[in-house]
Every structure is written in structure tokens, then in C-alpha cells.
Design a protein around this motif. Structure first.
Motif, PDB file in Angstrom:
ATOM      1  N   PRO A  95      -8.944   2.075   8.045  1.00 52.65           N
ATOM      2  CA  PRO A  95      -7.801   1.408   7.432  1.00 52.65           C
ATOM      3  C   PRO A  95      -7.413   2.538   6.431  1.00 52.65           C
ATOM      4  O   PRO A  95      -8.145   3.549   5.905  1.00 52.65           O
ATOM      5  N   LEU A  96      -6.041   2.715   6.352  1.00 55.82           N
ATOM      6  CA  LEU A  96      -5.509   3.490   5.372  1.00 55.82           C
ATOM      7  C   LEU A  96      -5.257   2.840   4.171  1.00 55.82           C
ATOM      8  O   LEU A  96      -4.706   1.750   3.996  1.00 55.82           O
ATOM      9  N   GLU A  97      -6.036   3.229   2.803  1.00 53.95           N
ATOM     10  CA  GLU A  97      -6.044   2.282   1.658  1.00 53.95           C
ATOM     11  C   GLU A  97      -4.733   1.865   1.273  1.00 53.95           C
ATOM     12  O   GLU A  97      -3.899   2.762   1.092  1.00 53.95           O
ATOM     13  N   GLY A  98      -4.545   0.747   0.830  1.00 53.89           N
ATOM     14  CA  GLY A  98      -3.497   0.207   0.475  1.00 53.89           C
ATOM     15  C   GLY A  98      -2.346  -0.371   1.491  1.00 53.89           C
ATOM     16  O   GLY A  98      -1.217  -0.912   0.975  1.00 53.89           O
ATOM     17  N   GLU A 100      -2.393  -3.031   4.940  1.00 55.13           N
ATOM     18  CA  GLU A 100      -3.129  -3.782   5.784  1.00 55.13           C
ATOM     19  C   GLU A 100      -2.708  -3.484   7.247  1.00 55.13           C
ATOM     20  O   GLU A 100      -3.675  -3.551   8.223  1.00 55.13           O
ATOM     21  N   GLN A 101      -1.594  -2.970   7.547  1.00 54.03           N
ATOM     22  CA  GLN A 101      -1.150  -2.932   8.892  1.00 54.03           C
ATOM     23  C   GLN A 101      -1.332  -1.442   9.227  1.00 54.03           C
ATOM     24  O   GLN A 101      -1.081  -0.972  10.524  1.00 54.03           O
ATOM     25  N   VAL A 102      -1.786  -0.505   8.521  1.00 53.71           N
ATOM     26  CA  VAL A 102      -1.922   0.998   8.866  1.00 53.71           C
ATOM     27  C   VAL A 102      -3.226   1.387   9.055  1.00 53.71           C
ATOM     28  O   VAL A 102      -4.266   1.258   8.224  1.00 53.71           O
ATOM     29  N   ARG A 103      -3.616   2.190  10.068  1.00 48.17           N
ATOM     30  CA  ARG A 103      -4.941   2.670  10.417  1.00 48.17           C
ATOM     31  C   ARG A 103      -4.814   4.229  10.792  1.00 48.17           C
ATOM     32  O   ARG A 103      -3.833   4.585  11.236  1.00 48.17           O
ATOM     33  N   VAL A 104      -5.708   4.907  10.217  1.00 45.79           N
ATOM     34  CA  VAL A 104      -5.771   6.565  10.495  1.00 45.79           C
ATOM     35  C   VAL A 104      -6.409   6.547  11.751  1.00 45.79           C
ATOM     36  O   VAL A 104      -7.846   6.196  11.855  1.00 45.79           O
ATOM     37  N   VAL A 105      -6.231   7.262  12.876  1.00 49.93           N
ATOM     38  CA  VAL A 105      -6.964   7.665  13.941  1.00 49.93           C
ATOM     39  C   VAL A 105      -7.207   9.190  14.160  1.00 49.93           C
ATOM     40  O   VAL A 105      -6.515  10.039  13.911  1.00 49.93           O
ATOM     41  N   ASP A 106      -8.566   9.530  13.564  1.00 44.97           N
ATOM     42  CA  ASP A 106      -8.946  10.670  13.618  1.00 44.97           C
ATOM     43  C   ASP A 106      -9.692  11.069  14.863  1.00 44.97           C
ATOM     44  O   ASP A 106     -10.727  10.830  15.053  1.00 44.97           O
TER      45      ASP A 106
END
Length: 433
Positions: A95-98, A100-106
Motif C-alpha cells: 500500500p502507498l501510505e495515506g 486506501e485505494q493505491v498500491r505500489v507494484v515494484d
């Protein structure tokens, strides 16, 4: 000039500035590719929504301006996917802090996945011996643990997963007892569905066991053969006949499950590769070990290395999944000035855990899943289990002959505090009496 470390903070900043438009976008993936460049992944159904497209255009324009070479041109910065779950396949995501709907794909170029914490294994206890750097007596401590556990009448399975720097088997097995094959052989043969050809002859029994048993699975067999060529293939993922991809960490778990079923040990001891690489990540986070021993010398390299790892877990949102499995080990405590050395190491360890993994609540209190500890709490992860430096155990090369003649009193003097900690963890007597 924007550099890699500034990318995600800048992405966060841009998304905060466009917070009012995010609900219309829905689930959002921030995709960081193998080159470190950022793209956004959005559901295909949003492509025809003019409100969403306007918000995405504004976001991508800002990303291009602020990220520079780490951003795609705004006109190519959005990918639309009909299956958002498929976009996560085979990648580290958090999850991207701050948001709820955003995730980082690395997307990573290696099989290393420190952010994926496997559930605790349901079989016999697995204990991983890990260190940020080599030369800290980690393998020696594992050999002594195996010896002590066997003296208490237990069955021990030892795995040498330090594939790039093997040597543990020579500490526990005389040359004539080393098996024909090892873990690296199985990993390579398994890629072509030939693992069974080596499985039966990849385990050797140690003569060091008296009342119990020590079964050792070395990194390589008696004759290493083309080891470098095999090592270059050992951590390949495998495509199953049903088309599913099995990571090398999953393959390794399958091997350990089979070894456990074959030998029925009371405990499994795993010698991990030192450092932050693929092999180490599988050992520390991928095997489901309920106890991961973090060997530490009191130096900047130790604490900066562990801090990088702890911060990665914290940023990836998985700190709570791993922190209660960790235990600091004070390795090679010097004979002179030992109390002062241990006190300083404890304080630095406490600072590390407090700043990165402990919750910000009064020490000693547990509120739901939140926890913290006092500096002097002997049951805390930061409180070091001690291993004292001893000339007779300093050289791994002579350890097998050393353990053949060692007595319980000597092992207790060097490893006693450490072994008592393992006793409390396993709930059984493994310390020499």
C-alpha cells in the motif's frame, strides 16, 4: 535532479494534491518498472469516463514534471487493465501510505521478495540463522545448536542454504559421510522434473550425535561437479504443467516439506546466506520460520544493514507480520569488557526496534496487536541472546573435530545463554546439561 529515493515521496505528494479526483479513478496501481520508471495502472472501465481521464491527465503531467527521467511521458503514463489482479502477478506490491485505494507494484529483476512474509509453517519448528554480514560465527552457532539438540535426544535436520559460500556440512559431516548430492543439485534437477533422482542421496547423518540424530542437507554433494553452472540456475522459477509459475522460494518450501516428511525431525535449522539477496529473502521471509535469529556485531555495518531491512518492512506494510519472529543474537561477545559491550549492543538494538518496528505506546503495554517493550525486558526481540567468543570455536574449519571432543560444560560456557533462549522458544530441552 530527481533520484530513485525521491520517487515515491513525490508520487505521494502529487496524489495528495489530486485527492479530490481519486475516488472517481477507483483502484489505482503505481507501477515501478525494472528501470525504476513510474506508470499508473487503472481499470479498463474507467477509460471512457471523461472525469477520470481529466484527473489522470493532470496527475501524469505533474508526475512527468517532478519525476523527470523516472516518469513516462504523460501520453504513455497510464495503462488500462481489465483484470487488476493479473497486473500484480509475480510482483512485490504494497500500500502507498495515506491512500486506501493505491498500491505500489515494484517490479524487481531478481526473485528477492523481502516484502512477502509467508505464513508460519505448520510443521516442526524452523529456525533461520541470518546475518547482515559474514564472519560473525553464525554457522558455528548452528553447528553447536545441532550438537546440543542431539545430545538432548532430539532429531535435528540441518539445511545449508548459504549456497554461494557453502561450508556448514564440513563442520557436521566427515568427508566419508557427505552425500552424493545437495540442495543446489535438487533445485537444478527439479526444473526438469528430475528432483526424485537426487532426493534419496542428498542427506548425510552426522557422527556428532549421541542420544539423538543430526541429518545434514549440504549445499552441494561430495563432488560439487559443475557447481558454478548449477548455481546460476538454482533459483530459477519453474513453470508447472498447468501453466502456473512456481518461484524458487516456493520450490524450496516444497523440498523442505518433503525432507521433513522423510526424516521426521524435532526441529529444522537453516543456515541462511548473509546479506540482502535472493537466497536470504527466501530464508528469512519465505520459509514460514517462526524464529529468525539476527546475528549482530556491535558495529555500524550491522545496525545500518538491519535498519535498511526494517525500514523496507515498515514501508511495505508488513512489519507486523515479521517483527515477532525476530531475535537479536549478540555474536562473538569479547572476553574483555563483555558487560559494557553487551550493554551498548542492547541499547543500539533497542533503539533500532523502537524506531522501526515497535509501536509508539508505553513500553511493556500490549494493546490489541500493538506492542512495545522496556529496554531491560529479557523477553523482547531486541534483548540479545549471547554467544561468547572462544578461541576453540573461532575457526569453522576445525569445528567437526572440535565438537567430537567437546563436553557439555564447555558448550554451556560459550553458547549457554543463546541455547537457553532457544529452549524457551521450542519449549523443549536442547541446552546441554
Amino acid at each position: 535532479m530527481t533520484t530513485f529515493d525521491a520517487v515515491l515521496p513525490l508520487v505521494t505528494q502529487v496524489l495528495h494534491e489530486h485527492a479530490s479526483g481519486l475516488p472517481a479513478i477507483g483502484p489505482l496501481l503505481v507501477n515501478r518498472d525494472l528501470n525504476g520508471r513510474i506508470r499508473l495502472i487503472v481499470e479498463e472501465a474507467r477509460r471512457t469516463d471523461p472525469v477520470v481521464m481529466a484527473a489522470l491527465t493532470s496527475i501524469c503531467d505533474q508526475l512527468q514534471q517532478r519525476l523527470g527521467p523516472h516518469a513516462y511521458p504523460a501520453t504513455r503514463a497510464v495503462l488500462f487493465e481489465s483484470d487488476m489482479t493479473a497486473a500484480l502477478d509475480g510482483a512485490t506490491a504494497f500500500p502507498l501510505e495515506g491512500f486506501e485505494q493505491v498500491r505500489v507494484v515494484d517490479r524487481l529483476a531478481t526473485e528477492s521478495d523481502w516484502a512477502h512474509i509467508a505464513p508460519e509453517s505448520t510443521g516442526v519448528p524452523r529456525v533461520v540463522f541470518f546475518s547482515i554480514k559474514g564472519g560473525v560465527g553464525r554457522s558455528t552457532a548452528l553447528a553447536a545448536t545441532a550438537w546440543s539438540t542431539a545430545q538432548a535426544g532430539k532429531r535435528v535436520l540441518v539445511l545449508d542454504l548459504d549456497l554461494e559460500s557453502p561450508g556448514l556440512s564440513s563442520a557436521l559431516l566427515p568427508a566419508e559421510r557427505r552425500p552424493t548430492y545437495g540442495i543446489c543439485d535438487w533445485l537444478v534437477e527439479d526444473l526438469v522434473d528430475n528432483g526424485d533422482a537426487v532426493f534419496a542421496d542428498m542427506t548425510g547423518s552426522s557422527t556428532l550425535a549421541r542420544d539423538g540424530e543430526i541429518w545434514v542437507v549440504p549445499a552441494h554433494g561430495r563432488d560439487p561437479g559443475a557447481y558454478v553452472s548449477k548455481l546460476g540456475r538454482a533459483w530459477m522459477p519453474k513453470m508447472q504443467t498447468n501453466g502456473q509459475r512456481e518461484s524458487w522460494s516456493q520450490r524450496l518450501n516444497r523440498l523442505i516439506d518433503a525432507l521433513e516428511a522423510r526424516w521426521q525431525p524435532d526441529v529444522i535449522l537453516v543456515d541462511s546466506r548473509a546479506g540482502i539477496d535472493e537466497i536470504a529473502s527466501s530464508c528469512v521471509t519465505g520459509l514460514g520460520a517462526p524464529l529468525v535469529l539476527l546475528f549482530a556485531l556491535n558495529g555500524d555495518q550491522t545496525w545500518s544493514g538491519y535498519r535498511m531491512l526494517f525500514q523496507h518492512w515498515l514501508n511495505a506494510g508488513v512489519a507486523e507480520e515479521i517483527r515477532n519472529r525476530l531475535q537479536i543474537v549478540a555474536a562473538m561477545v569479547p572476553e574483555l569488557g563483555a558487560p559494557e559491550y553487551v550493554d551498548e549492543l542492547r541499547e543500539l538494538s533497542f533503539d533500532l526496534f523502537t524506531e522501526e518496528l515497535y509501536d509508539q505506546i508505553p513500553p511493556g503495554e500490549i494493546i490489541g496487536e500493538r506492542w512495545n517493550f522496556d529496554l531491560d525486558d529479557e523477553g523482547a526481540s531486541h534483548a540479545p541472546w549471547l554467544i561468547r567468543w572462544h578461541r576453540g570455536f573461532a575457526a569453522l574449519r576445525s569445528l567437526h573435530s572440535r565438537l567430537e571432543t567437546v563436553d557439555a560444560q564447555e558448550v554451556q560456557a560459550v553458547f549457554g545463554h543463546f541455547l537457553n533462549g532457544l529452549n524457551n522458544f521450542t519449549g523443549s530441552e536442547i541446552s546441554p546439561s
